[in-house]
Design a protein around this motif. Sequence first.
Motif, PDB file in Angstrom:
ATOM      1  N   GLY A 149       0.784  -1.225   0.000  1.00  0.00           N
ATOM      2  CA  GLY A 149       0.000   0.000   0.000  1.00  0.00           C
ATOM      3  C   GLY A 149       0.814   1.272   0.000  1.00  0.00           C
ATOM      4  O   GLY A 149       0.257   2.356  -0.119  1.00  0.00           O
ATOM      5  N   LEU A 150       2.142   1.178   0.130  1.00  0.00           N
ATOM      6  CA  LEU A 150       2.999   2.360   0.106  1.00  0.00           C
ATOM      7  C   LEU A 150       3.480   2.585  -1.321  1.00  0.00           C
ATOM      8  O   LEU A 150       3.916   1.658  -1.999  1.00  0.00           O
ATOM      9  N   ARG A 151       3.406   3.830  -1.769  1.00  0.00           N
ATOM     10  CA  ARG A 151       3.812   4.175  -3.124  1.00  0.00           C
ATOM     11  C   ARG A 151       4.938   5.201  -3.069  1.00  0.00           C
ATOM     12  O   ARG A 151       4.883   6.146  -2.280  1.00  0.00           O
ATOM     13  N   VAL A 152       5.934   5.027  -3.925  1.00  0.00           N
ATOM     14  CA  VAL A 152       7.039   5.972  -4.029  1.00  0.00           C
ATOM     15  C   VAL A 152       7.351   6.161  -5.511  1.00  0.00           C
ATOM     16  O   VAL A 152       7.574   5.191  -6.237  1.00  0.00           O
ATOM     17  N   VAL A 153       7.347   7.419  -5.963  1.00  0.00           N
ATOM     18  CA  VAL A 153       7.723   7.758  -7.328  1.00  0.00           C
ATOM     19  C   VAL A 153       8.858   8.761  -7.271  1.00  0.00           C
ATOM     20  O   VAL A 153       8.802   9.740  -6.514  1.00  0.00           O
ATOM     21  N   GLY A 154       9.897   8.518  -8.048  1.00  0.00           N
ATOM     22  CA  GLY A 154      11.035   9.422  -8.073  1.00  0.00           C
ATOM     23  C   GLY A 154      10.901  10.485  -9.145  1.00  0.00           C
ATOM     24  O   GLY A 154      10.483  10.195 -10.274  1.00  0.00           O
ATOM     25  N   LEU A 155      11.235  11.729  -8.783  1.00  0.00           N
ATOM     26  CA  LEU A 155      11.367  12.812  -9.751  1.00  0.00           C
ATOM     27  C   LEU A 155      12.853  12.986 -10.045  1.00  0.00           C
ATOM     28  O   LEU A 155      13.687  12.930  -9.132  1.00  0.00           O
ATOM     29  N   HIS A 156      13.170  13.218 -11.299  1.00  0.00           N
ATOM     30  CA  HIS A 156      14.565  13.311 -11.714  1.00  0.00           C
ATOM     31  C   HIS A 156      14.805  14.654 -12.394  1.00  0.00           C
ATOM     32  O   HIS A 156      14.013  15.079 -13.252  1.00  0.00           O
ATOM     33  N   LEU A 157      15.887  15.296 -12.015  1.00  0.00           N
ATOM     34  CA  LEU A 157      16.279  16.600 -12.552  1.00  0.00           C
ATOM     35  C   LEU A 157      17.684  16.453 -13.121  1.00  0.00           C
ATOM     36  O   LEU A 157      18.639  16.226 -12.379  1.00  0.00           O
ATOM     37  N   ASP A 158      17.815  16.533 -14.435  1.00  0.00           N
ATOM     38  CA  ASP A 158      19.096  16.329 -15.104  1.00  0.00           C
ATOM     39  C   ASP A 158      19.569  17.637 -15.730  1.00  0.00           C
ATOM     40  O   ASP A 158      18.809  18.287 -16.463  1.00  0.00           O
ATOM     41  N   VAL A 170      21.555  22.618  -3.720  1.00  0.00           N
ATOM     42  CA  VAL A 170      22.120  21.618  -4.628  1.00  0.00           C
ATOM     43  C   VAL A 170      22.527  22.329  -5.915  1.00  0.00           C
ATOM     44  O   VAL A 170      21.698  22.980  -6.555  1.00  0.00           O
ATOM     45  N   THR A 171      23.782  22.228  -6.266  1.00  0.00           N
ATOM     46  CA  THR A 171      24.261  22.799  -7.524  1.00  0.00           C
ATOM     47  C   THR A 171      24.668  21.664  -8.448  1.00  0.00           C
ATOM     48  O   THR A 171      25.489  20.817  -8.094  1.00  0.00           O
ATOM     49  N   LEU A 172      24.067  21.667  -9.618  1.00  0.00           N
ATOM     50  CA  LEU A 172      24.319  20.620 -10.600  1.00  0.00           C
ATOM     51  C   LEU A 172      25.201  21.179 -11.715  1.00  0.00           C
ATOM     52  O   LEU A 172      24.814  22.122 -12.413  1.00  0.00           O
ATOM     53  N   PRO A 217      12.840  16.421  -0.473  1.00  0.00           N
ATOM     54  CA  PRO A 217      13.570  17.524  -1.134  1.00  0.00           C
ATOM     55  C   PRO A 217      14.556  17.018  -2.194  1.00  0.00           C
ATOM     56  O   PRO A 217      14.902  15.826  -2.221  1.00  0.00           O
ATOM     57  N   TRP A 218      15.013  17.941  -3.030  1.00  0.00           N
ATOM     58  CA  TRP A 218      16.017  17.613  -4.026  1.00  0.00           C
ATOM     59  C   TRP A 218      17.323  17.211  -3.341  1.00  0.00           C
ATOM     60  O   TRP A 218      17.760  17.857  -2.386  1.00  0.00           O
ATOM     61  N   GLU A 219      17.914  16.137  -3.833  1.00  0.00           N
ATOM     62  CA  GLU A 219      19.235  15.692  -3.390  1.00  0.00           C
ATOM     63  C   GLU A 219      20.059  15.344  -4.611  1.00  0.00           C
ATOM     64  O   GLU A 219      19.537  14.794  -5.592  1.00  0.00           O
ATOM     65  N   LYS A 220      21.351  15.645  -4.556  1.00  0.00           N
ATOM     66  CA  LYS A 220      22.201  15.316  -5.698  1.00  0.00           C
ATOM     67  C   LYS A 220      22.307  13.791  -5.823  1.00  0.00           C
ATOM     68  O   LYS A 220      22.508  13.082  -4.841  1.00  0.00           O
ATOM     69  N   ALA A 221      22.139  13.326  -7.055  1.00  0.00           N
ATOM     70  CA  ALA A 221      22.217  11.891  -7.300  1.00  0.00           C
ATOM     71  C   ALA A 221      23.671  11.462  -7.422  1.00  0.00           C
ATOM     72  O   ALA A 221      24.517  12.203  -7.963  1.00  0.00           O
ATOM     73  N   GLU A 222      23.957  10.262  -6.918  1.00  0.00           N
ATOM     74  CA  GLU A 222      25.294   9.720  -7.067  1.00  0.00           C
ATOM     75  C   GLU A 222      25.506   9.235  -8.481  1.00  0.00           C
ATOM     76  O   GLU A 222      24.614   8.664  -9.097  1.00  0.00           O
ATOM     77  N   ARG A 223      26.702   9.465  -8.982  1.00  0.00           N
ATOM     78  CA  ARG A 223      27.004   9.010 -10.349  1.00  0.00           C
ATOM     79  C   ARG A 223      27.319   7.519 -10.346  1.00  0.00           C
ATOM     80  O   ARG A 223      27.845   6.994  -9.417  1.00  0.00           O
ATOM     81  N   GLU A 237      25.298  16.420 -14.322  1.00  0.00           N
ATOM     82  CA  GLU A 237      24.889  15.929 -13.002  1.00  0.00           C
ATOM     83  C   GLU A 237      23.367  15.950 -12.868  1.00  0.00           C
ATOM     84  O   GLU A 237      22.651  16.632 -13.606  1.00  0.00           O
ATOM     85  N   SER A 238      22.881  15.199 -11.863  1.00  0.00           N
ATOM     86  CA  SER A 238      21.439  15.033 -11.671  1.00  0.00           C
ATOM     87  C   SER A 238      21.075  15.139 -10.204  1.00  0.00           C
ATOM     88  O   SER A 238      21.916  14.957  -9.319  1.00  0.00           O
TER      89      SER A 238
END
Length: 311
Positions: free
Chosen positions: A188-197, A247-249, A305-311, A253-254
């Motif tokens: 019953g738990l839902r998680v959707v990721g938003l991605h900022l590239d 967060v600075t991309l 919140p936005w977090e820098k993604a690991e490469r 970076e994403s």
Amino acid sequence: MPRVVPLQLALAATALLLAACGTEHAGAGNTGTDAAASQDGGMRTDDPGKDGVRITSLTLPSAAPSPTRSYSVSADRLTTGSAPGVSAAYEVTNEGTETLTYSIVFTFKSDNGGAVTSRTETVRDVGPGKTVRGMVRAGELPPTAPRVTQVEVLEVTKVPAGEAPADPGTCPASGIRVSADEGDAAMGLRVVGLHLDNCGTRAYSVEGYPLLELLDDDLEPVDGVEILDGSGEITTGAGPDEEPRPVTLEPGESATAGLVWRNTTEFGTPVNVPYVRVRAKEGAAPVTVTPHLDLGSTGKLGVRPWEKAER
């Protein structure tokens, strides 16, 4: 006394019969709709369509086509492995008042109606009152896959053309690409990721939470849902809430953020949100994604919140 047919006439009649057998048209029922032969060699359908999208013909290849000629044949002539030649012509008609971009899921099916494979097509910039035509192919299938004999429009989503997510591998003029993933669901738990590239040439900075607008099927605002900073009120299963940080991309970076909710239904009317308009930060251009939030009757959506993604 029996009538004698000259040899030349008999040979000519035989040739005509053989030529007529070179192409057979798929019979009615292969798409679940009435059908007839079309001029392009496929099966013309009377498909009423879905949300402005309809299938106009279905082409099924013969098991052993001529090197110089394609065939449209009945399903009983198909063999396993012929799926790469299965294709469907479709048309998209925009009956609205603004230019739209469509994402269409087609399902190719077997004789018994079971799904064999699905394909998603994006049709961009369809103007009001305009019709755009295209072709979708079933593609390569495993040797053990059932024979494909029909196709249907499974799902249609459409967003304002200026807010459509960029195609994978492309970069919009802004240099910033926003998208949503397929998400995850458990108990019953839902998680959707938003991605900022950052696909551009300059650094891009964000801080805090993505800005969201929840939209219904008509792209109108959905009322009665509280958008929460963080996911702690929804669950602890998505990890502890982190304080927003700058967060600075750099180019290439994403960053990621998350939408978290439960689809519990107790009292009240369940709420479904097919569309979410996302702004990476205040003043950023909107991008409308289609995560299909089944919020149940909880009335809450947590945003991480936005977090820098690991490469």
